[in-house]
Design an enzyme around this catalytic site. Structure first.
Site, short mmCIF file in Angstrom:
data_model
loop_
_atom_site.label_atom_id
_atom_site.label_comp_id
_atom_site.label_asym_id
_atom_site.label_seq_id
_atom_site.Cartn_x
_atom_site.Cartn_y
_atom_site.Cartn_z
N ALA A 1 -2.60 -4.97 -8.04
CA ALA A 1 -3.17 -5.93 -7.10
C ALA A 1 -2.02 -6.63 -6.40
O ALA A 1 -1.17 -7.24 -7.05
CB ALA A 1 -4.05 -6.93 -7.84
N ARG B 1 14.10 3.32 13.45
CA ARG B 1 14.82 4.47 14.01
C ARG B 1 14.09 5.79 13.78
O ARG B 1 14.56 6.84 14.21
CB ARG B 1 16.23 4.55 13.42
CG ARG B 1 17.14 3.39 13.81
CD ARG B 1 18.53 3.59 13.25
NE ARG B 1 18.56 3.42 11.79
CZ ARG B 1 19.57 3.82 11.02
NH1 ARG B 1 20.63 4.44 11.57
NH2 ARG B 1 19.54 3.61 9.72
N ASP C 1 4.64 3.94 2.46
CA ASP C 1 3.47 4.57 1.85
C ASP C 1 2.56 5.18 2.91
O ASP C 1 1.98 6.25 2.71
CB ASP C 1 2.69 3.55 1.03
CG ASP C 1 3.51 2.99 -0.13
OD1 ASP C 1 4.42 3.70 -0.59
OD2 ASP C 1 3.24 1.85 -0.55
#
Length: 310
Positions: A13, A225, A254
């Site tokens: 969490a 970049r 992610d």
């Protein structure tokens, strides 16, 4: 026929605090915002991959508690198939996240909780899920020996393997030859190879170091970049894909890994999958949070068609 993406990782969490700066030790400052939501690198990647059109299974362990309920609700909403064990004697993990309210930079402390007990036995129990997937993804928030065993199973079964060496913890060199793709960010890559990645040539030199250890391809994410895709025969710099003002970079890596893996599982070429991952991340950083910020495939495809570039 192998289908979809399987991911081994942790759920935590996220407790996110907005402030102008980090407090010093012994100091208390007033924040400008707070939120609680689903997080954990593997879990975020699973949500990102599912929203990006992938068929996704997530392998992990959670507690039988309020945060565990949040995890299961998150997977139901995102379309992720949970392959999770619920523990009665360990809590679901949690993370402290500081986000600079001016530029979106972040700092994170993670406690994995139940997922910190993931071991080789848990991986063996998920063998079928791993072997039947087209792409397998893992990181280092759960113990490294579990990540290595899962990569061994995937590699032996002919499953495409994606290893995100995050956080930048030490891991055995025996992991490298199991990796079709290694995906560190510039900070993680620098920690591993021992020199900063200030230029694209530095990134290519880091990519060569990874190849020398046995990986087939290095994908080094470079923030604004973009991404360097580096193999023995090809080195391609894919620019970042922008969709608006950056307000929170917490889940960018992610989002990239999830989008890249989903595209790869559908048969995209590596460079096409990298650009798809860049677009996934380009949208995620314009939103607060980690898992809640992951975009849907329709949004990603629309941005790519528009030709967004940083």
């Amino acid at each position: 026929m192998k289908v979809g993406v399987s991911i081994l990782g942790i759920f935590v969490a996220d407790t996110a605090y907005l402030a102008k700066r980090m407090p010093n030790v012994g100091e208390t400052i007033t924040g400008t915002g707070f939120a609680v939501g689903p997080g954990g690198k593997g879990s975020n990647q699973a949500v990102a991959a599912a929203r990006a059109g992938g068929t996704v299974s997530f392998i992990s362990k959670i507690g039988r508690d309020t945060f565990g309920d949040m995890a299961l609700k998150t997977y139901a909403e995102a379309g992720v198939t949970p392959k999770v064990v619920q523990m009665d004697d360990m809590p679901t993990g949690a993370a402290f996240i500081y986000v600079n309210d001016g530029n979106g930079d972040n700092a994170i402390i993670v406690y994995p909780g139940a997922a910190g007990t993931i071991g080789v036995g848990d991986v063996e129990a998920a063998r079928e899920t791993i072997e039947q997937s087209a792409v397998f993804v893992t990181q280092l928030e759960q113990p490294a020996e579990a990540a290595q065993r899962a990569l061994e199973i995937a590699h032996a079964a002919g499953v495409t393997t994606v290893f995100n060496p995050a956080p930048a913890e030490p891991f055995p060199d025996t992991i490298y030859p199991l990796c079709d793709y290694i995906v560190p960010n510039e900070t993680e890559a620098a920690a591993i190879v021992g020199f900063p990645l200030d230029t694209l040539d530095d990134a290519r030199r880091a990519g060569d170091a990874f190849l020398a250890k046995g990986v087939k391809a290095a994908l080094i994410t470079l923030g604004g970049r973009g991404v360097l895709y580096h193999t023995a025969g090809q080195s391609v710099h894919v620019p970042a894909v922008s969709s608006g003002a950056v307000i929170d970079t917490t889940g960018a890596g992610d989002a990239f890994v999830g989008g890249f893996s989903a595209a790869l599982s559908r048969g995209a070429s590596p460079v096409e999958a990298v650009r798809f991952g860049c677009a996934t991340a380009g949208i995620a950083v314009t939103r607060r949070g980690t898992a809640p910020a992951m975009p849907r495939i329709e949004e990603i495809e629309a941005l790519l068609q528009k030709g967004g570039a940083a």
